[in-house]
Write a protein that holds these residues in place. Sequence first.
Motif, mmCIF file in Angstrom:
data_model
loop_
_atom_site.group_PDB
_atom_site.id
_atom_site.type_symbol
_atom_site.label_atom_id
_atom_site.label_comp_id
_atom_site.label_asym_id
_atom_site.label_seq_id
_atom_site.Cartn_x
_atom_site.Cartn_y
_atom_site.Cartn_z
ATOM 1 N N LEU A 203 0.826 -1.210 0.000
ATOM 2 C CA LEU A 203 0.000 0.000 0.000
ATOM 3 C C LEU A 203 0.859 1.258 0.000
ATOM 4 O O LEU A 203 0.525 2.239 -0.652
ATOM 5 N N ALA A 208 -0.208 5.127 -0.526
ATOM 6 C CA ALA A 208 -0.865 5.408 0.755
ATOM 7 C C ALA A 208 0.198 5.965 1.691
ATOM 8 O O ALA A 208 0.896 5.240 2.359
ATOM 9 N N ALA A 255 -6.077 1.104 -3.711
ATOM 10 C CA ALA A 255 -5.229 2.283 -3.841
ATOM 11 C C ALA A 255 -5.157 2.749 -5.281
ATOM 12 O O ALA A 255 -5.242 1.952 -6.219
#
Length: 401
Positions: A203, A208, A255
Amino acid sequence: MGLIVQKFGGTSVRDRSRIFNVARIVANTRKAGNDVVVVVSAQGDTTDDLIAKAAEISANPSDREMDMLLSTGEQISIALLTMALQELGISAISLTGWQAGFATNRAYTKARIRRINTERLESELARNRVVVVAGFQGLNRNDDITTLGRGGSDTSAVALAAALHADRCQIYTDVEGVYTADPRKLPKATKLKEITFDEMLELASLGAQVLNNRSVELAKKYGVELEVLSSLNPMPGTVVKEETKVEGMLIKGVAKDENVAVISILEVPDVPGMSFKVFSLLAQRNINVDIILQSSGRGNNKDLTFTVPLTEAQTAISVLEENKNRFGGGAISLSTEYAKVSIVGAGMQSHSGVASTMFEALFNQGINIHMISTSEIKISVIIDKTDADRAVAAIHDAFIH
Ligand code: ASP
Ligand code: MG
């Protein structure tokens, strides 16, 4: 009770009131009977401001002097936070990275920690002091100041937690934890209680921006459990650890990454060694290739299509154009109108149908997929940038309730 490492990012110590807010969190942890080591970043935009100051002087400042300059930001934070702790009646002392024993390699501006000599730190803890350590910095073998790369204070905190065998490593930021999608874009995204190191690494590389990637790698390597939480809202955050309970959560997050460019080379000769020639050229320039697609041969030729970060696309195109004759000289094209949307979840290793659920969600929205890639815990698709937010919402709906 035990030893707790608490790291606070730049926004958490931005000004006087935020510094006292942090001091109160630390003081409460201390009063609950814990030993506390605090790691702080530079206040607010200090590091960016220092970079801008350097640019006023030189278009190409030396890396050594950049580190000398950038390390001052954290030094301001440790002194101010320690003063605030003392105001609250807490016995505390600040230490720079080098006073805290951070020994790094020579690589200025992106140094790696070699070891931490914790003697001084431990003697301060033995004197019942809270120790406030400057993140992001260390000393190389020449006794010169080095920094660990942008966002490096997370790494400092994890390394300290490992070296001191801390019971907990808390990373305080301005978000409340790790979410199933970007909560600013998708308000129904929910905060995760737990996530694995591997999921977090995927991620983070997908954009992120909660934890610095290297800090997660280090935490995984040394088995340091992390807790990501907000310095402004006192509530439990997200725990990052080796394994999480599989409570039916197949997918931990969706994402979107807009830092992608698609490059195609047409009519590459269909003979051995062509992929090697193309990708070794890119590797020599440190260009990160992500998804690769090769068409099956047509006649004597094939097409190669692959993605690189948008920020590296121009370099990639120029190195390919310069060396075109080495791989046949077909047309090279660059498209920048794409985004990568990915789902991440360790649970997909033991479940079938995850990919088809994702593709169905896209189909229902009439969204066309240009490229697909999969790994054990991740499925990514390249789609039109203009479809990306809609894709994230649809996929999120399909997996997360
Ligand atoms: N102050 C440094 C930066 O802004 C290090 C950090 O914040 O972790 O990159
Ligand atoms: Mg910062």
